[in-house]
Design a protein around this motif. Structure first.
Motif, PDB file in Angstrom:
ATOM      1  N   GLU A 173       0.839  -1.223  -0.059  1.00 29.69           N
ATOM      2  CA  GLU A 173       0.031  -0.079  -0.086  1.00 29.69           C
ATOM      3  C   GLU A 173       0.755   1.185  -0.201  1.00 29.69           C
ATOM      4  N   LEU A 174       1.924   1.019   0.685  1.00 28.73           N
ATOM      5  CA  LEU A 174       2.804   2.244   0.952  1.00 28.73           C
ATOM      6  C   LEU A 174       3.497   2.742  -0.682  1.00 28.73           C
ATOM      7  N   ALA A 175       3.789   1.568  -1.360  1.00 32.59           N
ATOM      8  CA  ALA A 175       4.311   1.549  -2.592  1.00 32.59           C
ATOM      9  C   ALA A 175       3.305   2.074  -3.713  1.00 32.59           C
ATOM     10  N   LYS A 176       2.192   1.601  -3.591  1.00 34.65           N
ATOM     11  CA  LYS A 176       1.236   2.523  -4.539  1.00 34.65           C
ATOM     12  C   LYS A 176       0.971   3.764  -4.120  1.00 34.65           C
ATOM     13  N   ILE A 177       1.018   4.134  -2.787  1.00 42.05           N
ATOM     14  CA  ILE A 177       1.051   5.811  -2.553  1.00 42.05           C
ATOM     15  C   ILE A 177       2.099   6.456  -3.031  1.00 42.05           C
ATOM     16  N   LEU A 178       3.236   5.923  -3.020  1.00 38.15           N
ATOM     17  CA  LEU A 178       4.561   6.507  -3.352  1.00 38.15           C
ATOM     18  C   LEU A 178       4.507   6.786  -5.059  1.00 38.15           C
ATOM     19  N   LEU A 179       4.129   5.538  -5.607  1.00 36.81           N
ATOM     20  CA  LEU A 179       4.215   5.593  -6.902  1.00 36.81           C
ATOM     21  C   LEU A 179       2.915   6.635  -7.692  1.00 36.81           C
ATOM     22  N   GLN A 180       2.057   6.902  -6.802  1.00 38.02           N
ATOM     23  CA  GLN A 180       0.963   7.863  -7.440  1.00 38.02           C
ATOM     24  C   GLN A 180       1.563   9.397  -7.356  1.00 38.02           C
ATOM     25  N   ARG A 181       2.643   9.553  -6.710  1.00 41.40           N
ATOM     26  CA  ARG A 181       3.256  10.969  -6.753  1.00 41.40           C
ATOM     27  C   ARG A 181       2.313  12.084  -6.404  1.00 41.40           C
ATOM     28  N   PRO A 182       1.497  11.903  -5.150  1.00 37.82           N
ATOM     29  CA  PRO A 182       0.584  12.790  -4.677  1.00 37.82           C
ATOM     30  C   PRO A 182       1.361  14.028  -4.383  1.00 37.82           C
ATOM     31  N   ASP A 183       0.620  15.379  -4.414  1.00 39.61           N
ATOM     32  CA  ASP A 183       1.086  16.389  -3.963  1.00 39.61           C
ATOM     33  C   ASP A 183       1.392  16.572  -2.668  1.00 39.61           C
ATOM     34  N   VAL A 184       0.514  16.046  -1.806  1.00 42.75           N
ATOM     35  CA  VAL A 184       0.818  15.920  -0.570  1.00 42.75           C
ATOM     36  C   VAL A 184       0.578  14.515  -0.014  1.00 42.75           C
ATOM     37  N   LEU A 185       1.560  14.067   0.800  1.00 40.64           N
ATOM     38  CA  LEU A 185       1.777  12.826   1.397  1.00 40.64           C
ATOM     39  C   LEU A 185       1.480  12.837   2.827  1.00 40.64           C
ATOM     40  N   LEU A 186       0.417  11.963   3.340  1.00 41.27           N
ATOM     41  CA  LEU A 186       0.164  11.958   4.789  1.00 41.27           C
ATOM     42  C   LEU A 186       0.592  10.375   4.926  1.00 41.27           C
ATOM     43  N   LEU A 187       1.446  10.321   6.038  1.00 40.10           N
ATOM     44  CA  LEU A 187       1.896   9.133   6.490  1.00 40.10           C
ATOM     45  C   LEU A 187       1.754   8.906   8.024  1.00 40.10           C
ATOM     46  N   ASP A 188       1.042   7.940   8.508  1.00 38.36           N
ATOM     47  CA  ASP A 188       0.850   7.814   9.865  1.00 38.36           C
ATOM     48  C   ASP A 188       1.622   6.404  10.112  1.00 38.36           C
ATOM     49  N   GLU A 189       2.729   6.750  10.799  1.00 39.18           N
ATOM     50  CA  GLU A 189       3.457   5.622  11.254  1.00 39.18           C
ATOM     51  C   GLU A 189       4.261   4.627  10.087  1.00 39.18           C
ATOM     52  N   PRO A 190       4.711   5.122   9.234  1.00 41.33           N
ATOM     53  CA  PRO A 190       5.169   4.689   7.876  1.00 41.33           C
ATOM     54  C   PRO A 190       6.047   3.647   8.201  1.00 41.33           C
ATOM     55  N   THR A 191       6.979   3.730   9.156  1.00 42.48           N
ATOM     56  CA  THR A 191       7.951   2.883   9.448  1.00 42.48           C
ATOM     57  C   THR A 191       7.971   1.530  10.422  1.00 42.48           C
TER      58      THR A 191
END
Length: 654
Positions: A173-191
């Protein structure tokens, strides 16, 4: 890009936060910080439109795209890894279908001079340009590069997603979000579900390729390496610090000292007013002054100081019994799941009092070996637990195993024994569950609060071998600091499975690296291990081997040429023939040398381009890709030329 004005959120009598106003600009790398339960996840949900505030305005331009990674999400199980990741480019696929449809319509039309046809041509041109600008031709390369960066191997790409754990599916899911290259990334505890190598890759991606980022993380090293701005939710307010996390910590300390001085001055002022009112309340000559003080007192707005800073969380493991000299000894330990070997030939010895770390990519067997030590699963080989060992075990899912129907106090009261029951409130207070918080139901606690509660349960009985599997997930930074100091002071032995570099730094003296079915021992701390890992990387090793091979080859060629030339002089040729032959040999030798120099330069440039193209922001740079292709073609041609020259030289010197 996103404007927030007068935001307020209420879940009870006291607002979670109020009057929050800030703007998220392009290239902002914002760390959203605050104690657990302060409202960080709520803020992210409001920013992405999943939750409505009690009042206030969040303005997002219609053309601005937002990508959101929550802590927990519903995951798909009906596709392969690569198919699921390709969904990131659904909009590109739809655009391609539209371009193909317009192209089909153009091919069927014959009214080339009509206005409708010219409009169709213009529409096709615009849509085709949009499609080209998406870099669609490079989508597959981007997908593979992103999945590899997040820890997937090529052999995993066509595996069904339901074969992977929840943590690995969160990576998809993280890969999909990064690949979409959105203008704003909101990441809740990605690590939380990443290993050290993947965290470092994500750091680089966010720092270099993302447009704007708002992230919540309790990984201090990660958040400091990524952020250039810090938003703190404290005492129901949002305070904006225009600095990275480490600098924020310094400024926050200074600001709190000012806050405390202001609080103390206000308390003295209030006390003086109350004293004046009490002394002169019944004196008619002071009636006006007394009424004035009463009005002033009513207008005073109390200064608040964050309770996280006011409560010192002291954690100390109880004294433990002395164990044997070697709490854990593994000899040729092996674990298989059917045909898959998780690890084999594991030989390690952990001495009494040692603090060691288990690190490596998810799925390489860290938690599996812990379960072997706990004797929870079968294995082959010899694994000996030392004399007089008492194990305290904190598992990754410990917080989820709590009874949600109980209160915080009941959860601890049910497991506490003897005199410790008299100290339950003190222990809960040390973990920020003081007062009314101890009466909260477990089901309303945040992930961090649950982790703290599960950790308290671990502290209730004395142990001499601590096994902590990802103990810092969902713990806030103050809690992690205190836990780290407690483990350092613990007089027993500790095995810590963690990807948190900052937590492990200064805590462990030995690192066991899990990977490729093997467990390798590294003496030293976590940053010693990382430095050694970088030096011993396959690329560096490969370059060293190639350099050595080329050097050996050059020496060998030189020796061969010298011997061959000496043989040439023995041939029975006329003086003129010998002279011409020597000239020709010299020309060929010079050409060989020039060819080797050209090959070396091209190989060096290809290596540089490899590293440049590996960066996500350069992956679709057609100029770089064209240069790489051209050099590769020239290199192949030059190698063929070099081989022909060598063959010619060899033939002449026979």
């Amino acid at each position: 890009m996103i404007s927030v004005e007068g935001l307020k959120v209420e879940f009870g009598i006291r607002p979670l936060f109020s009057d929050a106003s800030f703007v998220i600009n392009n290239h902002d790398r914002i760390a959203l910080v605050g104690k657990n339960g302060a409202g960080k996840s709520t803020m992210l949900k409001i920013l992405c439109g999943m939750q409505k505030p009690t009042s206030g305005i969040v303005s997002i331009p219609s053309e601005t795209t937002v990508g959101y990674l929550p802590q927990v999400m519903i995951l798909q199980d009906d596709t392969t890894v690569i198919e699921e990741t390709r969904k990131a480019f659904d909009n590109v696929t739809k655009l391609k279908e539209r371009v193909d449809e317009l192209n089909r319509q153009l091919s069927e039309r014959t009214d080339y001079e009509s206005e409708e046809y010219l409009k169709l041509v213009e529409l096709f041109t615009n849509e085709h340009e949009r499609y080209v600008m998406t870099g669609a031709d490079n989508c597959e390369a981007e997908i593979e590069r992103t999945l590899a960066g997040l820890g997937f191997e090529r052999k995993d790409f066509n595996r069904p997603t339901n074969e992977f754990s929840g943590g690995w599916r969160m990576r998809i899911e993280l890969a999909k979000i990064l690949l979409q290259r959105p203008d704003v990334l909101l990441l809740d505890e990605p690590t939380n579900h990443l290993d050290i190598e993947s965290i470092q890759w994500l750091e680089k991606f966010l720092s270099q390729s993302a447009k704007a980022v708002v992230l919540v993380s309790h990984d201090r090293a990660f958040i400091n390496n990524v952020s250039n701005r810090t938003l703190e939710i404290s005492c129901g307010k949002v305070v904006d610090y225009k600095v990275k996390y480490d600098e924020y910590v310094v400024l926050r300390k200074e600001r709190r000292e000012q806050q405390l001085r202001a609080y103390e001055n206000q308390q003295k002022e209030i006390a003086d007013m109350k004293d004046f009112i009490e002394r002169f309340r019944y004196k008619p000559t002071k009636a006006v002054q007394v009424q004035s003080r009463i009005k002033q007192l009513a207008k005073i707005v109390p200064i608040e100081v964050d309770d996280v800073d006011n409560s010192a969380m002291h954690l100390k493991f109880p004294p433990c019994l002395r164990s044997g000299d070697y709490p854990v000894i593994c000899n040729d330990v092996r674990k298989d799941y059917g045909p898959h070997t998780v690890f084999s030939d594991v030989c390690l010895t952990i001495k009494r009092g040692e603090k060691v770390a288990f690190v490596g990519k998810n799925g390489e067997g860290k938690s599996t070996l812990v379960k072997c030590i706990m004797n929870e699963i079968p294995f082959s080989g010899r694994l000996k637990i030392g004399h007089n060992i008492q194990i305290g075990y904190f598992a990754q899912n410990q917080a989820q195993m709590l009874d949600e129907s109980l209160t915080v106090f009941e959860t601890i009261d049910n497991v506490a024994k003897g005199e410790i029951r008299l100290k339950i409130k003190n222990i809960l207070g040390a973990f920020m569950f003081g007062g009314e918080a101890s009466e909260k139901k477990v089901k309303v606690l945040s992930g961090g609060e649950r982790s703290r509660l599960a950790m308290i349960k671990l502290l209730l009985e004395p142990v001499n071998l601590l096994i902590l599997d990802e103990p810092t997930n969902h713990l806030d930074m103050p809690s992690k600091d205190v836990l780290k100091e407690a483990i350092k002071a613990f007089d027993g032995t500790a095995i810590v499975v963690s990807h948190d570099r900052e937590f492990l730094d200064g805590l462990v003296s030995k690192v066991y690296e899990f990977g490729g079915g093997r467990v390798k021992e590294h003496i030293g701390g976590i940053y010693d291990f990382l430095r050694e890992h970088d030096i011993d990387s396959l690329d560096a090793l490969g370059m060293a081997k190639n350099a050595e091979k080329q050097s050996d080859g050059h020496r060998e060629t030189k020796t061969t040429r010298e011997s061959q030339q000496s043989e040439t002089t023995t041939n029975k040729l006329t003086y003129t023939e010998q002279k011409e032959q020597r000239k020709k040999i010299t020309r060929i030798q010079k050409a060989v040398k020039e060819s080797e120099t050209a090959i070396e330069k091209m190989e060096k440039r290809l290596k540089e381009l490899d590293n440049i193209l590996y960066e996500p922001e350069n992956a679709s740079d057609m100029k770089l890709i064209t240069e790489y292709t051209d050099i590769k073609h020239k290199l192949d041609t030059e190698v063929e030329r070099w081989e022909q020259l060598c063959e010619e030289l060899e033939a002449m010197t026979k």
